[in-house]
Design a protein around this motif. Structure first.
Motif: not given
Lengths: 554, 390
Positions: A512-524, A541-550
């Motif tokens: 990977g390139y760059g800190e994971a915390k800086d990844r764009n949420r849309d990309a996650v 890794d990305y502190n994703y807190d959404g409830d992604f049902s898909g």
């Protein structure tokens, strides 16, 4: 930049034409070749050369290793067969790894271009044929003699007549003589086509030879490369990478010295040569070094001699990057394809915006061969690509060949050539190194033997212990793995596959390139949606807190 | 015309095989060049002139549209070279600004390259032709075809402006510009014969083909073609059957489609098929390997009905002529003289079948201008196609 001789418009037309002619010859090779390595994986190159053996243009889908090495091969062949020894329908051939591209399976040919009775240039073609005899392609070999037939430079064709002795020597030494001879005929058909097209071009533009155009092309490309290098801060940039090696890791150490508009790549400190097929001849090392630098600095300029001129490459004699004859070399890509990782690592401080994290390379291959109960011999080699490294503004692409340019072999072709069933071929979720930009994922392939006889297996594989590095906070990619019936095996060795056996190949992923915390949420969320990323890893890794049902979660 | 059995549409990457969606049905083999009237000309970092692949849309469009576009395009170059009539653009409905075209080419191309304006304009025209020619050559050689046996069909707005010089570059000897080019595909649909294609893929060595089984298969497919065509209203005796096989040398990946004998196949026919293949292979690739068995990829049976009798009546083409099609003259750039020369301008709608004229000339119609260079002649056929021989 206007100079006497050729106006910029005619130059552009002729330059495009040179590239188009090489492309056309490349298509002819694909249409007529027998080896799947050539027709499906595109392991070949077509280069148009001037009378001195300098590259004027190449076909777009050529392999970097061939494109960089072919002009060196041509110059070496022209020392043995100078221009005046060529007639219009001659073809000089060799597979010498030191003169050529680094291993015996690549046949390189040189065919002259005559125009109005004068020799004006050459068509150089390299292609990877299905077989060159010897042991099945595996790094296990101890010297070059085990690797197959060595064909020193020879006049394979004179006045349009193939030398019957040479062809019978080749046929006697290879497992699939018709395929190999067919691949050589592909060289001739493609060469003939390119020669005709160049003659027509010279006629159309009322030129006597290629010299004026070639010189201008070289000069402009060299200038463009030098201008780009000048922007890099002067300095010595060092780095090293480790490979799995055969049993013990091997080290590729590099120092990139930038001075003004010139670059020296020095591999002093690299591991000494080994008595396994993990040595890369200097031509191959030059090709990948020059390719790495060109990718960084001058990606838009078509490949030719000019772009190579500002670059010098040295490696200590007797090292894995400049081995002495008769070192075994057939797995040369297993060290040589680490070169971009070494150079990008060295230059990541100088040009952080241009480099790319390490890729899940070198290109893996599965070789299988055997004899069925009817006595038919079968053999095939199949390429599998890992994940590409990420860069400053791009995720790495999954299962993409880098730095080589080899296509994956289609399943249908594999299953048609050898009695294997591909049960699964899938991208390995979560395998690319996390980062602001994610490394490309690797792939998993599960193969079952349908044969009623034993198959001999060998592999090209790497990064089963040393992952592709991430950059600037990006994580490393996942390492690769090979198991036979559930047990991990050392893929550098040859193995036997019995009827019903199951083989699992897991090809490594990119960094990977760059800190994971800086990844764009849309990309996650995109990766979750596409099944490239699991919800667990998104949270971790990305502190994703959404409830992604898909997300197709596991 | 070449028919392909596997075609790709909606390619993501120009000219990149595998980047589009496959159609596994017979199609007219279209060549994609990705260069046209809107392609933008610029100078790259090596001081070379490049044309396309980026293109100026309709708005603001090329500078000569006068809508604020500043990047010089192929259309601007064509205007400067005299190929496009500024007073008859879209039949005179659209105003065109030649000065804006000249200025864009002068400041963006000619001055930086230190070349005369007209050389810059010709350079743009020539380069876009080279791109189209390269795409054409590539596709021709991919199919192993000799350009001399092919016809270039030129349609659209910019096609007929460039077709002549493209054809000359590629070595094509004939250009056809159909009338009402914009309606080409829908008109074509009503003029082609009914046709049924069947294909059975079956991989086997030719020498090992099971002939009784094959004959049953071929008979069955022929009958199917007949049944389907009859159901479409074609009379039995008007149906022609064509039989082909896809063959390569064993181990190759790209077959050639060759004709096979009619009727019941017996073992002696296999030699005929082998010879047909071998001759075709030599014709296409120049050299063949001996003693390699032939491999069948599949069998193709086509049933074809009669060509329908269709008579078009284009409202803007007078049905009975009489008026002189020569409408005037204009100075255009002729590359062989590196200068301008006055040539005749003809009205496409007044050209009548049977008339024959010599190039260089221009033929104007509402949507386009056909440029015809030196050493050539042109005429129209009875369905009002413009035929150019070079």
């Amino acid at each position: 930049m206007a100079r006497k001789g050729i106006d910029p418009i005619t130059l552009e037309v002729l330059w495009s034409r040179f590239i188009a002619i090489a492309e056309e010859a490349a298509r002819e090779i694909i249409r007529t070749a027998f080896s799947t390595t050539v027709r499906e994986s595109h392991n070949f190159a077509v280069v148009i050369l001037d009378p001195k053996g300098c590259a004027i243009s190449q076909a777009g889908w050529a392999l970097p290793s061939y494109v960089g090495a072919l002009p060196l091969t041509a110059k070496a062949l022209l020392k043995i067969f100078p221009g005046e020894t060529f007639g219009p329908d001659d073809l000089v051939l060799t597979n010498d790894p030191w003169l050529g591209t680094g291993h015996l399976q690549d046949l390189t040919s040189l065919q002259p271009i005559f125009f109005k009775k004068a020799l004006v240039g050459y068509i150089g073609i390299t292609s990877h044929v299905t077989d060159m005899g010897g042991k099945l392609r595996s790094p296990e070999v101890r010297d070059i003699y085990e690797e197959g037939l060595q064909l020193p430079p020879c006049k394979f064709m004179e006045n349009g007549e193939v030398n019957p002795q040479i062809i019978s020597i080749i046929r006697a030494n290879v497992r699939v003589p018709e395929q190999v001879e067919g691949d050589l005929i592909a060289h001739m058909s493609a060469g003939k086509l390119a020669v005709n097209r160049i003659q027509a071009m010279l006629e159309e533009y009322k030129l006597k030879n290629l010299d004026g155009v070639a010189t201008t092309i070289f000069q402009r490309s060299e200038n463009a490369m030098r201008e780009a290098v000048k922007k890099v801060p002067d300095g010595e940039y060092r780095f090293h990478v480790s490979t799995d090696g055969y049993d013990e890791p091997l080290i590729i150490r590099t120092e990139v010295r930038v001075r003004g508009s010139s670059i020296v790549v020095d591999y002093t400190g690299t591991s000494p040569q080994v008595d396994r097929g993990l040595n890369a001849a200097l031509n191959y090392v030059f090709a990948y070094s020059a390719y790495s630098l060109k990718c960084l600095f001058c990606p838009g300029v078509p490949n030719n001699e000019g772009g190579f001129r500002p670059i010098t490459v040295t490696a200590p004699e007797g090292s894995i990057l400049n081995p002495r004859y008769p070192a075994p070399v057939n797995g040369r890509s297993m060290v040589g394809q680490f070169i971009p990782s070494a150079i990008f690592g060295a230059l990541c401080k100088a040009v952080p915006h241009l480099v790319q994290a390490a890729s899940g390379n070198p290109t893996w291959a599965l070789n299988a061969a055997g004899v069925d109960k009817q006595g038919h011999r079968f053999a095939g080699n199949f390429f599998l690509n890992g994940g590409q490294g990420a860069s400053r503004d791009h995720d790495g692409i999954s299962c993409l060949s880098f730095p080589s340019n080899t296509s994956n072999t289609p399943i249908e072709i594999l299953e048609h050539m050898v009695p294997l069933l591909v049960e699964r071929k899938a991208i390995i979720r979560d395998s690319g190194g996390s980062g602001q930009f994610v490394g490309g994922n690797g792939q998993q392939v599960i193969v079952k033997s349908l044969s009623d006889v034993q198959l001999l297996l060998s592999f090209l594989s790497e990064r089963t212990r040393h992952p592709a590095y991430g950059l600037f906070g990006g994580k490393n990619g996942r390492v690769g793995k090979v198991t036979l019936n559930g047990r991990p095996i050392n893929p550098k060795r040859q193995w036997v596959m019995s009827p019903g056996d199951r083989l699992v190949l897991e090809v490594p992923s990119g960094g990977g390139y760059g800190e994971a915390k800086d990844r764009n949420r849309d990309a996650v969320e995109h990766d979750l949606r596409e099944g490239l990323l699991s919800l667990q890893k998104a949270r971790a890794d990305y502190n994703y807190d959404g409830d992604f049902s898909g997300a197709a979660n596991t | 015309m070449h028919i392909t059995f596997s075609f790709e549409i909606a390619r993501v990457k120009r000219l990149k095989k595998g980047s589009g969606l496959p159609i596994q049905a017979p199609c007219i083999d279209l060549i994609e060049a990705g260069a046209g009237g809107g392609s933008i000309a610029r100078i790259d970092n090596m001081g070379l002139l490049k044309v396309g692949p980026d293109s100026q849309g309709a708005y603001p469009g090329p500078p000569c549209y006068g809508l604020g576009g500043t990047e010089p395009t192929v259309t601007d170059a064509d205007l400067m070279l005299g190929y496009i009539n500024p007073d008859y653009f879209l039949g005179g409905e659209m105003e065109i600004f030649p000065d804006a075209a000249t200025e864009a080419i002068q400041t963006k191309i000619a001055e930086p390259l230190k070349i005369p304006d007209i050389q810059a304009a010709w350079g743009i025209h020539e380069l876009v032709n080279e791109t189209m020619a390269a795409a054409t050559r590539l596709q021709l050689s991919e199919r192993g075809k000799d350009p001399r046996n092919f016809t270039l069909i030129a349609t659209g707005g910019a096609g007929p402006v460039h077709a002549f010089h493209v054809a000359r570059k590629v070595g094509l000897h004939r250009i056809v510009c159909p009338p009402a080019a914009g309606l080409g595909s829908s008109l074509g649909l009503v003029t082609v014969p009914f046709k049924v294609d069947t294909v059975d893929s079956s991989i086997a060595l030719l020498a090992e083909v099971d002939l009784p089984k094959l004959n049953t298969l071929l008979n069955d497919r022929e009958k199917k073609c007949h049944d389907l065509l009859k159901a479409a209203g074609v009379r039995d005796r008007e149906i022609r059957i064509q039989r082909m096989a896809d063959i390569s040398f064993e181990g190759q990946g790209y077959p050639l489609t060759v004709q096979i004998p009619a009727g019941k196949l017996v073992s002696s026919h296999l030699e005929v098929i082998e010879k047909t293949f071998y001759d075709r292979y030599l014709e296409e690739h120049g050299r063949a390997i001996k003693d390699v068995p032939l491999q069948i990829f599949g069998w193709r049976i086509f049933g074809v009905g009669p060509t329908p009798e269709v008579k078009f009546n284009f409202s803007n083409f007078p049905s009975r002529g009489g008026k002189n099609p020569l409408k005037g003259s204009r100075r255009i750039y002729l590359p062989e003289t590196k200068g301008f020369r006055k040539v005749n301008v003809y009205d496409r709608y007044l050209l009548r079948p049977g008339q024959k004229f010599k190039g260089p000339a221009l033929i104007e119609e509402r949507e386009t201008t056909t440029v015809i260079g030196s050493r050539s002649s042109f005429s129209v056929d009875k369905t009002l196609n413009l035929i150019i021989e070079l």
